[in-house]
Design a protein around this motif. Structure first.
Motif, PDB file in Angstrom:
ATOM      1  N   SER A 161       7.955  16.569   8.307  1.00  0.00           N
ATOM      2  CA  SER A 161       7.722  16.268   6.894  1.00  0.00           C
ATOM      3  C   SER A 161       6.273  16.574   6.553  1.00  0.00           C
ATOM      4  N   LEU A 162       6.075  17.445   5.571  1.00  0.00           N
ATOM      5  CA  LEU A 162       4.739  17.796   5.111  1.00  0.00           C
ATOM      6  C   LEU A 162       4.480  17.086   3.792  1.00  0.00           C
ATOM      7  N   HIS A 197      -1.032  15.575   5.087  1.00  0.00           N
ATOM      8  CA  HIS A 197      -0.742  15.325   6.490  1.00  0.00           C
ATOM      9  C   HIS A 197       0.723  15.632   6.738  1.00  0.00           C
ATOM     10  N   ALA A 198       1.109  15.624   7.999  1.00  0.00           N
ATOM     11  CA  ALA A 198       2.503  15.888   8.362  1.00  0.00           C
ATOM     12  C   ALA A 198       2.906  14.950   9.490  1.00  0.00           C
ATOM     13  N   VAL A 199       4.198  14.667   9.549  1.00  0.00           N
ATOM     14  CA  VAL A 199       4.720  13.792  10.598  1.00  0.00           C
ATOM     15  C   VAL A 199       6.022  14.363  11.146  1.00  0.00           C
ATOM     16  N   ARG A 200       6.326  13.965  12.368  1.00  0.00           N
ATOM     17  CA  ARG A 200       7.649  14.200  12.940  1.00  0.00           C
ATOM     18  C   ARG A 200       8.438  12.925  12.714  1.00  0.00           C
ATOM     19  N   ARG A 201       9.500  13.022  11.955  1.00  0.00           N
ATOM     20  CA  ARG A 201      10.287  11.843  11.582  1.00  0.00           C
ATOM     21  C   ARG A 201      11.341  11.530  12.631  1.00  0.00           C
ATOM     22  N   GLY A 250       5.113  22.256 -13.305  1.00  0.00           N
ATOM     23  CA  GLY A 250       4.544  21.010 -13.775  1.00  0.00           C
ATOM     24  C   GLY A 250       3.750  20.275 -12.717  1.00  0.00           C
ATOM     25  N   PRO A 251       3.133  19.155 -13.124  1.00  0.00           N
ATOM     26  CA  PRO A 251       2.312  18.387 -12.195  1.00  0.00           C
ATOM     27  C   PRO A 251       3.161  17.678 -11.141  1.00  0.00           C
ATOM     28  N   LEU A 252       2.630  17.607  -9.936  1.00  0.00           N
ATOM     29  CA  LEU A 252       3.277  16.878  -8.848  1.00  0.00           C
ATOM     30  C   LEU A 252       2.231  15.969  -8.210  1.00  0.00           C
ATOM     31  N   LEU A 253       2.290  14.693  -8.511  1.00  0.00           N
ATOM     32  CA  LEU A 253       1.371  13.764  -7.862  1.00  0.00           C
ATOM     33  C   LEU A 253       1.621  13.746  -6.362  1.00  0.00           C
ATOM     34  N   TYR A 254       2.886  13.727  -5.982  1.00  0.00           N
ATOM     35  CA  TYR A 254       3.246  13.687  -4.567  1.00  0.00           C
ATOM     36  C   TYR A 254       4.449  14.579  -4.335  1.00  0.00           C
ATOM     37  N   ALA A 255       4.540  15.076  -3.121  1.00  0.00           N
ATOM     38  CA  ALA A 255       5.703  15.860  -2.700  1.00  0.00           C
ATOM     39  C   ALA A 255       5.819  15.724  -1.193  1.00  0.00           C
ATOM     40  N   ARG A 256       7.045  15.591  -0.737  1.00  0.00           N
ATOM     41  CA  ARG A 256       7.307  15.608   0.703  1.00  0.00           C
ATOM     42  C   ARG A 256       8.354  16.672   0.970  1.00  0.00           C
ATOM     43  N   VAL A 257       7.982  17.635   1.808  1.00  0.00           N
ATOM     44  CA  VAL A 257       8.887  18.725   2.143  1.00  0.00           C
ATOM     45  C   VAL A 257       9.384  18.489   3.567  1.00  0.00           C
ATOM     46  N   LEU A 293      10.741  14.563  -4.199  1.00  0.00           N
ATOM     47  CA  LEU A 293       9.804  14.499  -5.310  1.00  0.00           C
ATOM     48  C   LEU A 293       9.998  13.255  -6.173  1.00  0.00           C
ATOM     49  N   THR A 294      10.863  12.348  -5.759  1.00  0.00           N
ATOM     50  CA  THR A 294      11.162  11.183  -6.588  1.00  0.00           C
ATOM     51  C   THR A 294      10.639   9.889  -5.978  1.00  0.00           C
ATOM     52  N   GLU A 295      11.116   9.522  -4.794  1.00  0.00           N
ATOM     53  CA  GLU A 295      10.715   8.223  -4.221  1.00  0.00           C
ATOM     54  C   GLU A 295      10.514   8.321  -2.713  1.00  0.00           C
ATOM     55  N   PRO A 296       9.830   9.367  -2.231  1.00  0.00           N
ATOM     56  CA  PRO A 296       9.711   9.499  -0.782  1.00  0.00           C
ATOM     57  C   PRO A 296       8.761   8.476  -0.177  1.00  0.00           C
ATOM     58  N   TYR A 297       9.102   8.039   1.028  1.00  0.00           N
ATOM     59  CA  TYR A 297       8.141   7.308   1.838  1.00  0.00           C
ATOM     60  C   TYR A 297       7.056   8.315   2.205  1.00  0.00           C
ATOM     61  N   LEU A 298       5.788   7.910   2.085  1.00  0.00           N
ATOM     62  CA  LEU A 298       4.684   8.864   2.194  1.00  0.00           C
ATOM     63  C   LEU A 298       3.960   8.823   3.535  1.00  0.00           C
ATOM     64  N   TYR A 299       4.343   7.927   4.430  1.00  0.00           N
ATOM     65  CA  TYR A 299       3.721   7.845   5.758  1.00  0.00           C
ATOM     66  C   TYR A 299       2.197   7.774   5.649  1.00  0.00           C
ATOM     67  N   LEU A 300       1.730   6.935   4.732  1.00  0.00           N
ATOM     68  CA  LEU A 300       0.298   6.826   4.473  1.00  0.00           C
ATOM     69  C   LEU A 300      -0.460   6.226   5.648  1.00  0.00           C
ATOM     70  N   ARG A 301       0.207   5.417   6.447  1.00  0.00           N
ATOM     71  CA  ARG A 301      -0.472   4.783   7.587  1.00  0.00           C
ATOM     72  C   ARG A 301      -0.689   5.753   8.743  1.00  0.00           C
ATOM     73  N   HIS A 302      -0.107   6.924   8.659  1.00  0.00           N
ATOM     74  CA  HIS A 302      -0.205   7.869   9.766  1.00  0.00           C
ATOM     75  C   HIS A 302      -1.427   8.778   9.669  1.00  0.00           C
ATOM     76  N   ASP A 303      -2.179   8.684   8.573  1.00  0.00           N
ATOM     77  CA  ASP A 303      -3.381   9.484   8.420  1.00  0.00           C
ATOM     78  C   ASP A 303      -4.436   8.641   7.717  1.00  0.00           C
TER      79      ASP A 303
END
Length: 269
Positions: free
Chosen positions: A168-169, A178-182, A220-227, A244-254
């Motif tokens: 996930s990027l 950042h990116a993670v292996r889910r 358009g604008p994208l505050l957040y995106a998880r690919v 692009l709607t309600e992804p968990y952002l893994y903020l604690r991983h970076d």
């Protein structure tokens, strides 16, 4: 002072472990944030400079209600991500236009794959998703979704999900963060607690190229995106989902991710 609502399905921190982290980062940047339940009839969305859609994880069975809410909010405040993005992204038929995992969109004429994953086009968190080696069972599961007025997605199960894993990027205002292996949610050992479990990963050049090419298809604008990407048997990366709607952002991983998210919000405001 800039004020922003953090739209959630429940404003208790036990339900969203990124909520307190985000509000603290906003506060440090001079943004006053407050958690609001998206379906709270008493919420005054016009009181905010922006409404940031976050953990609205109960929207799936109430999608029409959720989109109606988003339309109302966008008339009185800045909605991030915007309504047009959310409306398109909450129905996974958007994958038809992306270099995604092979997908069959019907219960009829299923390809001959060793193993199948069947899920509805409107879903989240592996809800109503099944995995089977039986082609007839896969067809029956897809037919049951159709009988309920839902569009089925039938995909091959990819072993690489359990070996290399899903990558996930995360992007904030279209900049890579950042990116993670889910954790593979359909592995035999997976539980609902695995949603937030992941390990930091450096994405390969071909994964970054694909992720950014996919983001370029969204206007358009994208505050957040998880690919979310996985490798196909031939080694090429493919999109599992574009969140692009309600992804968990893994903020604690970076360590820098909460501040990067907050900087992106300030830029868009």
């Amino acid at each position: 002072m800039t004020t922003c609502a953090y739209a959630t399905f429940d404003d208790g921190p036990q339900h969203d472990d990124e909520l307190a982290l985000v509000l603290a980062a906003w506060r440090a940047a001079g943004i006053e944030g407050r958690a609001e339940r998206w379906d709270d009839p008493a919420a005054d969305w016009s009181a905010y400079d922006a409404v940031v859609v976050r953990s609205v994880w109960d929207y799936v069975p109430r999608r029409a209600e959720f989109l109606a809410w988003a339309r109302r909010v966008e008339r009185s405040a800045r909605l991030l991500n915007p309504l047009a993005v959310i409306e398109a992204n909450t129905d996974k038929t958007y994958l038809r236009d992306l270099p995604s995992v092979p997908t069959h969109w019907s219960s009829r004429g299923l390809p001959d794959w060793p193993e199948y994953v069947v899920k509805p086009a409107i879903s989240a968190g592996a809800r109503d998703t099944a995995r089977t080696r039986d082609r007839d069972e896969a067809a029956a599961l897809a037919a049951a979704l159709e009988a309920g007025g839902r569009t089925p997605m039938v995909q091959p199960y990819l072993d690489m999900v359990e070996t290399e894993g899903e990558t996930s990027l995360l992007y904030f205002n279209r900049r890579f963060s950042h990116a993670v292996r889910r954790t593979p949610m359909l592995s035999a050992a997976a539980t609902s607690a695995d949603l937030a479990r992941a390990e930091t990963r450096t994405p390969a050049a071909d994964q970054v190229e694909l992720a950014e090419r996919v983001l370029d298809t969204v206007a358009g604008p994208l505050l957040y995106a998880r690919v979310d990407l996985v490798r196909l048997p031939d080694g090429s990366p493919a999109v599992i989902e574009l969140e692009l709607t309600e992804p968990y952002l893994y903020l604690r991983h970076d360590p820098g991710a909460p501040a990067a998210f907050t900087k992106a919000l300030a830029e868009l405001l």
